[in-house]
Write an enzyme that holds these catalytic residues in place. Structure first.
Site, mmCIF file in Angstrom:
data_model
loop_
_atom_site.group_PDB
_atom_site.id
_atom_site.type_symbol
_atom_site.label_atom_id
_atom_site.label_comp_id
_atom_site.label_asym_id
_atom_site.label_seq_id
_atom_site.Cartn_x
_atom_site.Cartn_y
_atom_site.Cartn_z
ATOM 1 N N CYS A 143 0.822 -1.222 0.000
ATOM 2 C CA CYS A 143 0.000 0.000 0.000
ATOM 3 C C CYS A 143 0.852 1.267 0.000
ATOM 4 O O CYS A 143 0.351 2.350 -0.259
ATOM 5 C CB CYS A 143 -0.920 0.001 1.209
ATOM 6 N N HIS A 167 -3.133 6.846 3.240
ATOM 7 C CA HIS A 167 -3.552 5.549 2.700
ATOM 8 C C HIS A 167 -4.889 5.180 3.341
ATOM 9 O O HIS A 167 -5.135 5.463 4.509
ATOM 10 C CB HIS A 167 -2.500 4.481 2.993
ATOM 11 N N ASN A 221 -9.995 -0.519 0.487
ATOM 12 C CA ASN A 221 -8.545 -0.388 0.453
ATOM 13 C C ASN A 221 -8.040 -0.882 -0.912
ATOM 14 O O ASN A 221 -8.084 -2.075 -1.197
ATOM 15 C CB ASN A 221 -7.955 -1.232 1.595
#
Ligand code: UT7
Length: 335
Positions: free
Chosen positions: A113, A253, A283
């Site tokens: 990520c 994030h 996500n």
């Protein structure tokens, strides 16, 4: 050394929307649990026959159009992904080819990520030194392809998408002001896709044990994320000689709303300066930040001269942040 900025952005998410309620049909979960524990309401899921290179191509194309850069003028293509089309060749090579970026070097970068932050930090070194003039950095994922759809603790969290940015020299005082990157491999097993590499090559056993799917120690990753997000954001601002008061926009994030809230509180910035897209996309790993950046710009939330902090964490474990003073006009340099 040149100052390096983002002179164009683009993004692409698949059309198919999967809501929290859709999960209720096949795992023991419910909309209330998912939205209150994570902040996620829906996510996009790529069709079975759509590889990540397609999402990356679409995002890259839009970013080049936005920057008014011809594909043959791109010197470098970096794709940050943990869901490449193949183990090899690199997805970046396939994307560069589809874009017609035939003069570009191309490679993939894997930092989970944190991939987009690692990607812009890497690309900007090439542009700052004058080795390359134009770099295209894409964060793209098809997380839906590596999920265990029977594991309610992971399958509800992720979504598919891609975001891209074109980097070029910009006027001094603008562009990236600082970067902060880090890694701690001792936490590598907390979030992984164990099989398919050289340690556990694909076999009947790896398939039966579901080792080709995401495995996550959610609580441990959560604790790490809450600690690291605020810490790294403060550090990267210090490096740029700034404080939280100088921040116009924060793009964290997007893994869990509670993680974002903790980071925002630690940093002491007003929540209305924080961009959130996990409610509609979940996500998207390396794609979360660049998709949020692109949408923020297109929605008019970013103005010339704004100071933007982007901060992420992910598998590795990795973490990273950058401070960007927004200036969309590239500098005219002699080739
Ligand atoms: O980009 C990096 C990727 N990952 C992350 O950032 C994830 C970080 N971790 C998290 O966001 C959170 O830890 C989760 C959202 C994964 C889990 O939330 P939590 O508040 O830490 O829940 P938990 O794991 O402590 O589980 C609490 C309960 C458990 O039941 P029991 O043992 O208390 O009976 C779980 O089995 O919730 C249960 N549970 C669920 N219930 C309904 C776990 N997943 C679900 C679900 N629906 N989807």
């Amino acid at each position: 050394m040149f100052s390096v900025g983002i002179v164009g952005t683009g993004s692409y998410v698949p059309e198919n929307v999967m809501t929290n309620r859709d999960f209720e049909k096949f795992v023991d979960t419910n909309d209330e649990w998912i939205s209150s524990r994570t902040g996620i309401r829906e996510r996009r899921i790529a069709p079975k026959d759509m590889p990540v290179s397609e999402l990356c191509y679409q995002a890259g194309l839009r970013a080049l159009e936005d920057a008014k850069v011809a594909p043959e003028d791109v010197d470098l293509v970096i794709v940050a992904t943990i869901t490449p089309d193949y183990v090899f060749p690199a997805t970046a090579c396939l994307v560069a080819d589809r874009l017609g970026a035939k003069n570009a070097a191309a490679f993939d970068l894997e930092a989970g990520c944190t991939g987009f932050i690692y990607g812009v930090a890497t690309a900007s070194q090439f542009v700052a030194t004058g080795m390359y003039k134009t770099a295209l950095v894409i964060g793209g994922e098809t997380m839906s392809k590596i999920l265990n759809w029977e594991d309610r603790s992971t399958c509800i969290l992720f979504g598919d998408g891609a975001g891209a940015a074109v980097l070029q020299p910009v006027e001094e005082g603008f562009g990236f002001l600082s970067f902060e990157l880090g890694a701690d491999g001792s936490g590598g097993e907390l979030l992984s896709q164990p099989a398919g590499g050289s340690k556990y090559p694909a076999s009947l056993e790896t398939i039966e044990k579901n080792l080709h799917a995401v495995q996550m120690a959610g609580k441990e990753v959560y604790k790490f994320a809450v600690r690291i997000m605020g810490e790294v954001a403060i550090k990267v601002l210090e490096k740029a000689g700034l404080t939280h008061e100088d921040v116009d926009l924060m793009i964290p994030h997007q893994a869990n709303m509670r993680i974002v809230d903790a980071a925002v509180k630690r940093l002491g910035i007003s929540p209305d300066k924080v961009i959130i897209n996990l409610d509609k996309y979940g996500n998207m790993s390396a794609a979360s930040i660049p998709v949020a950046l692109d949408e923020s710009f297109k929605e008019g939330r970013i103005a010339e001269g704004d100071t933007i902090v982007m901060v992420g964490f992910g598998t590795g474990l990795t973490w990273g942040a950058c401070v960007l003073r927004w200036r969309k006009a590239g500098l005219k340099t002699n080739d």
